[in-house]
Design a protein around this motif. Structure first.
Motif, PDB file in Angstrom:
ATOM      1  N   PRO A 122     -28.307  -3.648   3.783  1.00 23.80           N
ATOM      2  CA  PRO A 122     -28.278  -5.008   3.240  1.00 23.80           C
ATOM      3  C   PRO A 122     -28.227  -4.991   1.714  1.00 23.80           C
ATOM      4  O   PRO A 122     -28.796  -4.106   1.070  1.00 23.80           O
ATOM      5  N   GLY A 123     -27.543  -5.961   1.126  1.00 20.30           N
ATOM      6  CA  GLY A 123     -27.433  -6.038  -0.324  1.00 20.30           C
ATOM      7  C   GLY A 123     -28.706  -6.509  -0.981  1.00 20.30           C
ATOM      8  O   GLY A 123     -29.648  -6.964  -0.312  1.00 20.30           O
ATOM      9  N   PRO A 124     -28.790  -6.423  -2.309  1.00 15.83           N
ATOM     10  CA  PRO A 124     -30.018  -6.826  -3.003  1.00 15.83           C
ATOM     11  C   PRO A 124     -30.380  -8.288  -2.794  1.00 15.83           C
ATOM     12  O   PRO A 124     -31.564  -8.629  -2.751  1.00 15.83           O
ATOM     13  N   ALA A 125     -29.393  -9.168  -2.628  1.00 14.45           N
ATOM     14  CA  ALA A 125     -29.693 -10.586  -2.415  1.00 14.45           C
ATOM     15  C   ALA A 125     -30.343 -10.838  -1.066  1.00 14.45           C
ATOM     16  O   ALA A 125     -30.953 -11.891  -0.852  1.00 14.45           O
ATOM     17  N   GLU A 126     -30.242  -9.871  -0.140  1.00 13.69           N
ATOM     18  CA  GLU A 126     -30.817 -10.019   1.203  1.00 13.69           C
ATOM     19  C   GLU A 126     -32.228  -9.456   1.302  1.00 13.69           C
ATOM     20  O   GLU A 126     -32.813  -9.439   2.390  1.00 13.69           O
ATOM     21  N   MET A 127     -32.771  -8.985   0.194  1.00 10.62           N
ATOM     22  CA  MET A 127     -34.120  -8.424   0.190  1.00 10.62           C
ATOM     23  C   MET A 127     -35.014  -9.216  -0.759  1.00 10.62           C
ATOM     24  O   MET A 127     -34.549  -9.763  -1.763  1.00 10.62           O
ATOM     25  N   ALA A 128     -36.306  -9.239  -0.432  1.00 11.28           N
ATOM     26  CA  ALA A 128     -37.271  -9.972  -1.253  1.00 11.28           C
ATOM     27  C   ALA A 128     -37.715  -9.130  -2.442  1.00 11.28           C
ATOM     28  O   ALA A 128     -37.794  -7.899  -2.350  1.00 11.28           O
ATOM     29  N   VAL A 145     -36.897  -3.327 -11.762  1.00 10.42           N
ATOM     30  CA  VAL A 145     -36.756  -4.540 -10.942  1.00 10.42           C
ATOM     31  C   VAL A 145     -36.423  -4.068  -9.533  1.00 10.42           C
ATOM     32  O   VAL A 145     -35.432  -3.354  -9.332  1.00 10.42           O
ATOM     33  N   VAL A 146     -37.255  -4.443  -8.558  1.00 14.10           N
ATOM     34  CA  VAL A 146     -37.130  -3.908  -7.204  1.00 14.10           C
ATOM     35  C   VAL A 146     -37.007  -5.039  -6.194  1.00 14.10           C
ATOM     36  O   VAL A 146     -37.734  -6.034  -6.275  1.00 14.10           O
ATOM     37  N   ARG A 147     -36.106  -4.875  -5.240  1.00 14.77           N
ATOM     38  CA  ARG A 147     -36.008  -5.740  -4.061  1.00 14.77           C
ATOM     39  C   ARG A 147     -36.085  -4.825  -2.851  1.00 14.77           C
ATOM     40  O   ARG A 147     -35.348  -3.843  -2.774  1.00 14.77           O
ATOM     41  N   ARG A 148     -36.999  -5.141  -1.885  1.00 14.45           N
ATOM     42  CA  ARG A 148     -37.349  -4.137  -0.890  1.00 14.45           C
ATOM     43  C   ARG A 148     -37.582  -4.732   0.491  1.00 14.45           C
ATOM     44  O   ARG A 148     -38.070  -5.861   0.625  1.00 14.45           O
ATOM     45  N   ILE A 149     -37.230  -3.953   1.516  1.00 11.25           N
ATOM     46  CA  ILE A 149     -37.624  -4.202   2.896  1.00 11.25           C
ATOM     47  C   ILE A 149     -38.423  -2.981   3.346  1.00 11.25           C
ATOM     48  O   ILE A 149     -37.884  -1.868   3.412  1.00 11.25           O
ATOM     49  N   SER A 150     -39.711  -3.169   3.641  1.00  7.30           N
ATOM     50  CA  SER A 150     -40.546  -2.065   4.095  1.00  7.30           C
ATOM     51  C   SER A 150     -40.417  -1.909   5.602  1.00  7.30           C
ATOM     52  O   SER A 150     -40.486  -2.886   6.354  1.00  7.30           O
ATOM     53  N   GLY A 151     -40.248  -0.667   6.039  1.00  4.54           N
ATOM     54  CA  GLY A 151     -40.177  -0.368   7.461  1.00  4.54           C
ATOM     55  C   GLY A 151     -41.439   0.297   7.976  1.00  4.54           C
ATOM     56  O   GLY A 151     -41.414   0.922   9.036  1.00  4.54           O
ATOM     57  N   GLY A 152     -42.555   0.186   7.243  1.00  3.63           N
ATOM     58  CA  GLY A 152     -43.797   0.828   7.618  1.00  3.63           C
ATOM     59  C   GLY A 152     -44.052   2.049   6.764  1.00  3.63           C
ATOM     60  O   GLY A 152     -43.279   2.370   5.843  1.00  3.63           O
ATOM     61  N   PRO A 153     -45.145   2.776   7.010  1.00  2.00           N
ATOM     62  CA  PRO A 153     -45.480   3.944   6.177  1.00  2.00           C
ATOM     63  C   PRO A 153     -44.334   4.956   6.114  1.00  2.00           C
ATOM     64  O   PRO A 153     -43.790   5.376   7.130  1.00  2.00           O
ATOM     65  N   GLY A 154     -43.950   5.304   4.899  1.00  2.00           N
ATOM     66  CA  GLY A 154     -42.933   6.315   4.692  1.00  2.00           C
ATOM     67  C   GLY A 154     -41.511   5.874   4.988  1.00  2.00           C
ATOM     68  O   GLY A 154     -40.615   6.725   5.072  1.00  2.00           O
ATOM     69  N   ARG A 155     -41.253   4.581   5.075  1.00  2.00           N
ATOM     70  CA  ARG A 155     -39.905   4.103   5.426  1.00  2.00           C
ATOM     71  C   ARG A 155     -39.620   2.808   4.685  1.00  2.00           C
ATOM     72  O   ARG A 155     -40.321   1.812   4.856  1.00  2.00           O
ATOM     73  N   SER A 156     -38.595   2.808   3.837  1.00  2.00           N
ATOM     74  CA  SER A 156     -38.207   1.596   3.104  1.00  2.00           C
ATOM     75  C   SER A 156     -36.728   1.637   2.778  1.00  2.00           C
ATOM     76  O   SER A 156     -36.139   2.713   2.607  1.00  2.00           O
ATOM     77  N   ARG A 157     -36.156   0.445   2.681  1.00  2.00           N
ATOM     78  CA  ARG A 157     -34.844   0.242   2.084  1.00  2.00           C
ATOM     79  C   ARG A 157     -35.049  -0.687   0.896  1.00  2.00           C
ATOM     80  O   ARG A 157     -35.783  -1.677   0.996  1.00  2.00           O
ATOM     81  N   TYR A 158     -34.383  -0.404  -0.202  1.00  2.00           N
ATOM     82  CA  TYR A 158     -34.656  -1.171  -1.410  1.00  2.00           C
ATOM     83  C   TYR A 158     -33.526  -0.983  -2.417  1.00  2.00           C
ATOM     84  O   TYR A 158     -32.733  -0.035  -2.340  1.00  2.00           O
ATOM     85  N   TRP A 159     -33.481  -1.920  -3.347  1.00  2.00           N
ATOM     86  CA  TRP A 159     -32.546  -1.869  -4.468  1.00  2.00           C
ATOM     87  C   TRP A 159     -33.339  -1.890  -5.762  1.00  2.00           C
ATOM     88  O   TRP A 159     -34.366  -2.580  -5.865  1.00  2.00           O
TER      89      TRP A 159
END
Length: 255
Positions: A122-128, A145-159
């Motif tokens: 997902p692009g940066p506009a799709e993350m909080a 400046v960070v925009r991130r989706i956390s997937g739980g401990p040890g797992r993230s997608r972010y810009w």
């Protein structure tokens, strides 16, 4: 204020934006990784007038570097017409804190066979938005400046992006600017509370399939702790045009 100010041909002073997450009296090595890429590219431009692009950056983190002036050196290890291996060092006094070995290649047209097997992101506009200073101290993490989706401990997608220039009053490439953000990966997919477990990385290797573009650098990151004190932060990196390559960081895990 930039991450660094140039004091001479090979001498640089870090600013407050370089202070580290584990110890604010020491430098975060993130900005230094970008400065070393810039030094390699400046040396390349002085030696050659044909195009060469970076395909791999392998950094060995040899020791802590205080928030003081440093010396940067560049040496061609393996010269070549289409492929070169270049080494750059980052030293404080008589002690080398970081050693980089970079492979450079002459570009060629491979559009007809281009492709990848990475998962879309997902692009940066799709993350909080996410504030890394809720977990980490230091000027470097505060500069991101960070925009991130956390997937739980040890797992993230972010810009990630930054408004802080790498070097005061000096133009740098997008590759050098993005390389200054590579080391942020180890702090974005948190497996354990850093107040209870230390897990600094002792190296970083980035393999690139093309030069980055734009302002945002995206990561799909997994952090693994083994049972014997070893760990790994592994990321697929993207810009807004698609995947760029991978980053791997070897961790020393210390409860």
């Amino acid at each position: 204020m930039a991450y660094f100010e140039r004091l001479g041909t090979a001498r640089f002073r870090p600013t407050e934006h370089v202070s580290g997450a584990w110890d604010e009296a020491m430098q975060h090595i993130g900005p230094a990784l970008g400065l070393l890429v810039h030094a390699v590219e400046v040396d390349l431009a002085a030696r050659r007038d044909d195009p060469m692009i970076i395909s791999r950056l392998s950094y060995e983190l040899l020791g802590l570097v205080p928030m003081e002036a440093v010396e940067v050196g560049v040496e061609v290890i393996r010269p070549g017409r289409t492929i070169e291996l270049v080494e750059a060092t980052y030293a404080h006094g008589d002690r080398t804190g970081i050693r980089l070995r970079a492979w450079l290649q002459q570009p060629r047209d491979t559009v007809a066979v281009a492709g990848d097997g990475f998962d879309p992101m997902p692009g940066p506009a799709e993350m909080a938005p996410w504030d890394p200073t809720t977990v980490w101290g230091g000027g470097y993490l505060a500069s991101a400046v960070v925009r991130r989706i956390s997937g739980g401990p040890g797992r993230s997608r972010y810009w990630v992006r930054t408004d802080v220039p790498l070097l005061a009053d000096e133009e740098v490439s997008t590759t050098a600017r993005m390389a200054a953000l590579f080391d942020i990966a180890n702090g974005m997919a948190i497996r354990a509370d850093p107040a209870e477990v230390h897990y600094p990385n002792i190296d970083l290797s980035a393999h690139l399939v093309r030069p980055p573009q734009g302002e945002w650098l995206g990561y799909d990151t997994r952090v693994t702790f083994g049972p014997g004190g070893l760990g790994l932060t592994a990321s697929v990196i993207h810009d807004e045009s698609g995947p760029l390559g991978t980053i791997a960081q070897s961790l020393t895990v210390r409860p």
